[in-house]
Design a protein around this motif. Structure first.
Motif, PDB file in Angstrom:
ATOM      1  N   PRO A 264      49.938  84.801  20.050  1.00 32.12           N
ATOM      2  CA  PRO A 264      50.540  85.709  21.253  1.00 32.12           C
ATOM      3  C   PRO A 264      51.583  84.606  21.987  1.00 32.12           C
TER       4      PRO A 264
ATOM      5  N   SER B  69      56.538  88.073  15.242  1.00 26.32           N
ATOM      6  CA  SER B  69      57.451  87.759  16.443  1.00 26.32           C
ATOM      7  C   SER B  69      58.260  86.379  16.252  1.00 26.32           C
TER       8      SER B  69
ATOM      9  N   GLU C 239      52.249  88.357  16.795  1.00 25.54           N
ATOM     10  CA  GLU C 239      51.897  88.377  18.175  1.00 25.54           C
ATOM     11  C   GLU C 239      50.423  88.394  18.223  1.00 25.54           C
TER      12      GLU C 239
END
Length: 587
Positions: free
Chosen positions: A120, A80, A116
């Motif tokens: 997160p 991410s 992720e």
């Protein structure tokens, strides 16, 4: 790999080195500038952005380019955070945080920051991860940039990711044979093609197919890219990243060849040399020629100064310094006038933006009102989603048609202004030339550079809206209202919504243009000032050095003349070599 590019770059480097040696002890400014130009050539960064859905073999592909398993295969599908891989003598991984701080980590810690699962919603506030690795592929100037996959790069709307898109030299988009190209990929490519100047397509995992199936898969993907994405003359490179990596790890040239990776590397090399690389090399040659000619003129000046008596030389230096006070004022005045002209250009942009916004508000309101009436059969929820999507498309289309025309107008106006000031600059330099010629009997080269409006831009549209853009709150049962009431609510807020979207993007476009105008203006003034100051400093130092040597002894003068003659010969040969390289690049 990239052998032709490196061969030419090495030849230019050799010319830089000869100019550097000739400049030592003669002119430190030329030496410093020449070293900077050489570093700029050798630190050339070729941004290669790798894109694709997860399970397309992106990690294996990146590792195959590097020739080593640098990225763990369990990491990339979950990434991410942007990961930038550059050349370094040893493996080094640095996490860059949004507050500007950095932290070096081990390879096994990488998932803690870029996935992720372990980071997160980017709770660790990571801006990007930078990896240094001693791969010959990266040493050739390539910087691999791994971005979050399809479906996340735009939906997150993170500036850290967006900023890479306008700056890519090439994008690599990975497809694979299992499954074929998806609708999500088609939609993503429809967005990315607006930003990437060059997209390489790779069909991975061809080792799973027979030759006939491979041909069918390539033809299907090509047809989809051309018909659904609107791309022309698409070339897709078949590849087995798995075989390529295995071959590189084992040093098995046959396996590498059977993976088809060399075909892609050859295409990339051609692109680097013929398009971006050619520009970089020509710029380096022109810089070297400029420094070489200036140094050659200063050597000639010093030789002539050594032929004068101490008294004659002292008188000429004093006269030159008096005349340069007038030049300094002319230089200051030219800078102020140019800044004023640039201000008028921004005022013109503001007026054009205001006219565009006013015209489009009325036009889009009428179009969208009719669109709402034509879709009265949709449910309230479907209608709102359709209106949002259609309006975003119309706004972007309006800007896409207006912005290139405005860019052309501003570019032309900017270049006309700079052309006028180039004439003014040459008048100043001509004045220096007349003074130098009358006092020292030397010629000065004109300043012919016309700076164009820079193409560098970080601009992207912002068309995503919160639900509050229409004053309808789904949580308050608005979707349960009668259709005609709901439609009237949307129409009531429609003009404000259109205005907000136009105004927001007009502001972004204005900022983008103003930054580009300012950057181009500063580049021109800087080049002008450097040219003038370089000439002044060069003349002063050459004649002052001659004066110092004449005050020591005739033997010192004789030795210096011999050194100057030798450097004069070397520089003449260097300039001839550079002209040959320039012609070679032109074919």
């Amino acid at each position: 790999m990239l052998a032709d590019y490196n061969k030419l770059r090495q030849a230019i480097n050799e010319s830089f080195e000869k100019i550097n040696r000739a400049a030592q002890g003669i002119n430190d400014e030329i030496l410093s500038q020449n070293i900077l130009n050489q570093e700029k050539l050798n630190q050339n960064i070729f941004n290669l952005v790798v894109l694709g859905q997860f399970k397309r073999g992106k990690t294996t592909f990146i590792n195959s380019l590097l020739g080593a398993e640098v990225l763990p295969t369990a990491v990339v599908p979950l990434t991410s955070i942007v990961t930038v891989i550059s050349y370094g003598e040893t493996l080094k991984i640095t996490v860059v945080f949004k507050d500007g701080s950095t932290q070096d980590i081990r390879l096994e810690q990488l998932p803690e920051y870029i996935t992720e699962a372990q980071n997160p919603n980017n709770i660790k506030n990571v801006k990007e991860v930078r990896i240094l690795y001693p791969s010959p592929y990266l040493k050739d100037g390539v910087r691999l940039i791994d971005t979050p996959g399809v479906g996340s790069i735009y939906r997150n709307n993170t500036d850290e990711t967006y900023n890479y898109i306008p700056k890519v030299d090439a994008a690599i988009f990975l497809l694979s044979v299992d499954p074929p190209i998806s609708q999500a990929e088609v939609e993503f490519l429809d967005d990315i093609k607006k930003y990437a100047a060059k997209i390489f397509f790779i069909l991975n995992k061809i080792d799973y197919l027979t030759p006939k199936e491979r041909t069918e898969s390539l033809e299907f993907s090509k047809q989809v890219l051309e018909s659904k994405v609107g791309l022309a003359n698409v070339r897709i490179f078949p590849l087995s990243a798995k075989l390529a990596l295995e071959g590189k790890l084992a040093g098995d040239e046959e396996k590498i060849k059977s993976s088809y990776l060399p075909f892609f590397e050859a295409a990339l090399s051609d692109f680097l040399l013929q398009e971006k690389g050619k520009t970089i090399l020509l710029t380096a040659i022109n810089n070297a020629v400029q420094q070489g000619k200036q140094l050659l003129a200063l050597i000639g000046l010093e030789k002539k100064a050594l032929g004068l008596t101490v008294q004659e030389l002292s008188e000429k230096i004093e006269e030159f310094n008096r005349q340069m006070e007038v030049i300094a004022q002319e230089q200051t005045d030219a800078g102020y006038i140019l800044k004023g002209e640039m201000g008028k250009l921004v005022e013109s942009l503001d007026k054009n933006l205001a006219d565009f916004r006013e015209t489009q508000v009325t036009r889009l309101y009428n179009v969208m009102r009719q669109y709402i009436q034509n879709n009265s059969g949709l449910s309230n929820r479907e209608l709102k989603e359709a209106v949002d999507k259609h309006l975003a498309s119309l706004v972007e289309d309006a800007f896409e048609q207006w912005r290139p025309v405005q860019t052309q107008l501003i570019s032309e106006s900017f270049e006309k202004m700079v052309t006028r000031f180039t004439v003014k600059a040459n008048q100043i330099i001509q004045h220096i030339g007349e003074i130098s010629r009358n006092i020292f009997d030397i010629e000065v080269e004109a300043f012919s550079k016309i700076e164009k409006l820079t193409d560098e831009s970080d601009f992207y549209y912002m068309l995503e809206d919160d639900d509050t853009m229409f004053m309808i709150d789904p949580s308050r049962l608005s979707y349960l209202l009668p259709g005609f009431v709901f439609r009237n609510l949307i129409i009531r807020d429609l003009r404000k919504k259109i205005w907000d979207q136009l105004d927001r993007n007009c502001g972004r476009i204005r900022y983008d243009f103003v930054q580009r105008i300012d950057k181009s203006q500063r580049a021109f003034i800087s080049q002008l000032n450097e040219k003038i100051q370089g000439l002044l400093d060069g003349v002063r130092k050459a004649v002052n050095r001659a004066l110092e040597k004449k005050q020591i002894s005739d033997k010192e003068v004789e030795m210096n003349v011999k050194k100057l003659n030798k450097n004069e010969l070397i520089l003449s040969e260097v300039l001839a070599d550079l002209e040959r390289l320039k012609k070679e690049l032109s074919y």
